[in-house]
Design a protein around this motif. Sequence first.
Motif, PDB file in Angstrom:
ATOM      1  N   GLY A  21       0.819  -1.203   0.000  1.00 19.85           N
ATOM      2  CA  GLY A  21       0.000   0.000   0.000  1.00 19.85           C
ATOM      3  C   GLY A  21       0.853   1.252   0.000  1.00 19.85           C
ATOM      4  N   SER A  22       0.426   2.265  -0.750  1.00 17.47           N
ATOM      5  CA  SER A  22       1.193   3.511  -0.832  1.00 17.47           C
ATOM      6  C   SER A  22       0.938   4.418   0.366  1.00 17.47           C
ATOM      7  N   GLY A  23      -0.170   4.195   1.080  1.00 20.27           N
ATOM      8  CA  GLY A  23      -0.551   5.092   2.164  1.00 20.27           C
ATOM      9  C   GLY A  23      -1.203   6.363   1.667  1.00 20.27           C
ATOM     10  N   ALA A  36       6.318  -0.643  -0.485  1.00 28.66           N
ATOM     11  CA  ALA A  36       5.375   0.222  -1.196  1.00 28.66           C
ATOM     12  C   ALA A  36       5.653   0.347  -2.690  1.00 28.66           C
ATOM     13  N   ASN A  37       6.839  -0.039  -3.147  1.00 25.45           N
ATOM     14  CA  ASN A  37       7.155   0.064  -4.572  1.00 25.45           C
ATOM     15  C   ASN A  37       6.908  -1.230  -5.346  1.00 25.45           C
ATOM     16  N   VAL A  38       6.446  -2.257  -4.642  1.00 24.36           N
ATOM     17  CA  VAL A  38       6.155  -3.527  -5.314  1.00 24.36           C
ATOM     18  C   VAL A  38       4.932  -3.367  -6.207  1.00 24.36           C
ATOM     19  N   GLN A  39       4.978  -4.017  -7.357  1.00 23.45           N
ATOM     20  CA  GLN A  39       3.824  -4.028  -8.252  1.00 23.45           C
ATOM     21  C   GLN A  39       3.108  -5.366  -8.142  1.00 23.45           C
ATOM     22  N   GLY A  72       6.684 -10.393 -15.005  1.00 25.69           N
ATOM     23  CA  GLY A  72       7.739 -10.237 -14.009  1.00 25.69           C
ATOM     24  C   GLY A  72       7.345 -10.765 -12.643  1.00 25.69           C
ATOM     25  N   ILE A  73       6.741 -11.927 -12.601  1.00 25.77           N
ATOM     26  CA  ILE A  73       6.245 -12.490 -11.339  1.00 25.77           C
ATOM     27  C   ILE A  73       7.374 -13.234 -10.626  1.00 25.77           C
ATOM     28  N   ASP A  74       7.767 -12.729  -9.474  1.00 22.81           N
ATOM     29  CA  ASP A  74       8.833 -13.339  -8.683  1.00 22.81           C
ATOM     30  C   ASP A  74       8.308 -14.032  -7.428  1.00 22.81           C
ATOM     31  N   VAL A  75       7.167 -13.551  -6.918  1.00 23.04           N
ATOM     32  CA  VAL A  75       6.612 -14.051  -5.656  1.00 23.04           C
ATOM     33  C   VAL A  75       5.114 -14.248  -5.822  1.00 23.04           C
TER      34      VAL A  75
END
Length: 207
Positions: A21-23, A36-39, A72-75
């Motif tokens: 969440g960006s808040g 917060a920078n994860v897509q 770009g899925i890593d997790v």
Amino acid sequence: KSTSPFDDYGHGTHVAGTIAGSGALSVNPSYRGLAANVQHVVLQELDANGAGLTSDVVRAIDFAVANKSKFGIDVINLSLGHPIYEPASTDPLVQAVERASKAGIVVLAPAGNNGVNPTTGQPGYAGINSPGNAPSAITVGAVATSNTVSRRDDRIPEYSWSGPTWYDALAKPDLLAPGHRIISVGAKRSTIYRDYPNLRGNDVDYL
């Protein structure tokens, strides 16, 4: 068929906000997610009551594997589960997690939230949910931090499941993380937001 994003249950929004969440909706900057920078690539499998078919979850995992490079899925984070009905080697949900892991994707799964016997009130063991019994999954249990910085009063909430896993006796969960009364984004049109007004934060966009 194309559609606008939606979350009619609300749990996925809360988890996604906890992660990234960006808040931006909050008056409190600390309501930002941990990364917060994860897509996100969001795949919805459950209905407005938080229920669904295991086969839909398997399809979503396999979609993520097939589109790993494209998006770009890593997790993969799977904040869901069901009781263990069979060994990990034949459990379709576990096997989907194992395929994702072999494809180079880190898979996170919850230990489960049914750690107390509802009849006796006693803690239960061997209650890890599937796919938390997947050998390759990072299975996560909850910690209650008592709203303090010190770790001395941290504890495992009574609802968080303990291992070992049923059938296979794997030592799970793999780690514990804060998971008790976490503030995150609320999906205002969701079942959870509507049915649990007591969980709303001082900021109405959060639960």
